[in-house]
Design a protein around this motif. Structure first.
Motif, short mmCIF file in Angstrom:
data_model
loop_
_atom_site.label_atom_id
_atom_site.label_comp_id
_atom_site.label_asym_id
_atom_site.label_seq_id
_atom_site.Cartn_x
_atom_site.Cartn_y
_atom_site.Cartn_z
N THR A 142 0.85 -1.19 0.00
CA THR A 142 0.00 0.00 0.00
C THR A 142 0.88 1.24 0.00
O THR A 142 1.87 1.31 0.75
CB THR A 142 -0.94 0.04 1.22
N ILE A 143 0.55 2.19 -0.85
CA ILE A 143 1.29 3.45 -0.96
C ILE A 143 0.35 4.57 -0.55
O ILE A 143 -0.75 4.71 -1.10
CB ILE A 143 1.77 3.68 -2.41
N GLN A 144 0.75 5.36 0.44
CA GLN A 144 -0.07 6.48 0.89
C GLN A 144 0.39 7.76 0.20
O GLN A 144 1.57 8.10 0.23
CB GLN A 144 0.01 6.64 2.41
N ASP A 145 -0.55 8.44 -0.44
CA ASP A 145 -0.23 9.67 -1.16
C ASP A 145 -1.53 10.46 -1.35
O ASP A 145 -2.62 9.87 -1.38
CB ASP A 145 0.39 9.34 -2.52
N ASP A 146 -1.40 11.78 -1.44
CA ASP A 146 -2.56 12.61 -1.76
C ASP A 146 -2.72 12.60 -3.27
O ASP A 146 -2.05 13.34 -3.98
CB ASP A 146 -2.36 14.03 -1.23
N LEU A 147 -3.61 11.77 -3.77
CA LEU A 147 -3.76 11.59 -5.21
C LEU A 147 -4.72 12.59 -5.84
O LEU A 147 -4.55 12.98 -6.99
CB LEU A 147 -4.22 10.17 -5.52
N ASN A 148 -5.75 13.01 -5.07
CA ASN A 148 -6.78 13.88 -5.66
C ASN A 148 -6.67 15.34 -5.23
O ASN A 148 -7.56 16.15 -5.53
CB ASN A 148 -8.18 13.35 -5.34
N GLY A 149 -5.58 15.70 -4.55
CA GLY A 149 -5.30 17.10 -4.26
C GLY A 149 -6.13 17.73 -3.18
O GLY A 149 -6.17 18.96 -3.07
N ASP A 150 -6.77 16.92 -2.32
CA ASP A 150 -7.59 17.51 -1.25
C ASP A 150 -6.83 17.67 0.06
O ASP A 150 -7.41 18.05 1.07
CB ASP A 150 -8.86 16.68 -1.03
N GLY A 151 -5.53 17.38 0.03
CA GLY A 151 -4.71 17.53 1.23
C GLY A 151 -4.76 16.34 2.17
O GLY A 151 -4.13 16.36 3.23
N LYS A 152 -5.49 15.29 1.81
CA LYS A 152 -5.61 14.10 2.65
C LYS A 152 -4.98 12.90 1.95
O LYS A 152 -4.97 12.82 0.73
CB LYS A 152 -7.09 13.81 2.96
N LYS A 153 -4.49 11.98 2.74
CA LYS A 153 -3.83 10.81 2.18
C LYS A 153 -4.84 9.82 1.60
O LYS A 153 -5.86 9.51 2.22
CB LYS A 153 -2.99 10.10 3.26
#
Length: 314
Positions: free
Chosen positions: A49-60
């Motif tokens: 699992t890779i945690q990243d803010d993908l949709n730009g809402d500031g949340k992982k």
């Protein structure tokens, strides 16, 4: 009275120095980490699992990569509870073979600058490199580009220019390119005359050829290495040369890190992946990765070339 004034001035001077260091330390640390860390590339040796803010809402959000005995599967789990599978296009209907010595590489980067990160995948299928680019479009992730090239490059992704995506291929010292920019929701190919030293790829092609010539117990350092490169870095290279191992290039990624006053990349980070096979026991096969920093150096005639100034082995 004048002595007291001097003490106050000195006191405030030291306070200013300390405050400046406090302010600058995170900046310096960020620049160092950005230069040396391969964090934007994740190698998938097993399900992960890779945690990243993908949709730009500031949340992982979570990018889940599942590996079974044969294949890879990738799913995006956004923090709002929605999930999206990454489905390959009909042109290349696989995300790759689950091969221990050729693990999938995952890169997340907002190359379209729409505040939603694209997902770039590198892997292999039946012993050949494959690439996929997934872009958020029509409320789903769409496979907008796939190829059998073995190089992915990201140019101008961290400055005020239009980001460019390079899909290239290195084979037997020969280099071919495809170059793209995002126009709305599409990758558009653009024409460009690539100089022989573009992003230091001439150096990289020579380095790949060098590695594939190993083992070599009498290695002479090529001229494309910086003359003052760290001795510990060179020990890694000489160790690879004397390891009774053969190396086969698989794929690579590059991105520019800094630029000169004319906007020409000054430092470029390259990550190169190889299949390493023991010559004493060909059943011992593993994946190894070289991280290189290439730095631009001027020539007396006004031209420039790149040299390898840093080398790390993983």
């Amino acid at each position: 009275m004048s002595f007291k004034k001097f003490k106050l001035t000195k006191k405030y001077f030291y306070s200013f120095i300390i405050l400046s260091l406090i302010v600058l330390m995170p900046v310096i640390a960020f620049q160092y980490l950005n230069r040396s860390s391969p964090a934007f590339i994740t190698s998938i040796e097993d399900s992960k699992t890779i945690q990243d803010d993908l949709n730009g809402d500031g949340k992982k959000d979570i990018l889940y990569v599942k590996k079974d005995d044969k294949n890879y599967y990738v799913q995006v789990n956004l923090n709002d509870g929605t999930s999206y599978g990454l489905n390959p296009s009909g042109a290349m209907p696989t995300l790759g073979d689950a091969t221990d010595y050729w693990p999938m590489k995952v890169i997340t980067l907002d190359a379209s600058r729409n505040n939603i990160k694209e997902i770039f995948l590198q892997s292999s299928f039946h012993g050949k490199p494959i690439q996929h680019v997934f872009h958020w479009k029509d409320k789903k992730y769409e496979d907008i580009y796939c190829s059998n090239n073995n190089i992915l490059g990201f140019v101008d992704s961290k400055n005020n220019k239009t980001p460019r995506i390079i899909s290239a291929n290195i084979f037997n010292g020969e280099i071919s390119y495809n170059s793209f920019i995002f126009v709305k929701d599409e990758l558009k190919k653009y024409s460009y005359t690539f100089p022989s030293n573009y992003m230091g790829i001439d150096v990289i092609a020579s380095f790949v050829t060098l590695l594939q010539s190993f083992p070599n117990d009498s290695l002479a350092l090529p001229s494309y290495f910086y003359h003052n490169i760290s001795g510990s870095d060179l020990n890694l290279l000489y160790g690879a040369a004397n390891n009774n191992t053969s190396y086969t290039f698989q794929d690579g990624v590059f991105k520019d890190l800094s630029w000169d006053s004319n906007g020409i990349p000054h430092e470029i980070k390259w990550t190169l992946n190889f299949k390493a096979t023991s010559l004493s026991d060909n059943k011992i096969v593993k994946a190894i990765t070289f991280d290189l920093i290439l730095t631009k150096y001027p020539n007396s005639d006004g031209s420039y070339n790149y040299k390898i100034t840093s080398l790390n082995l993983r």
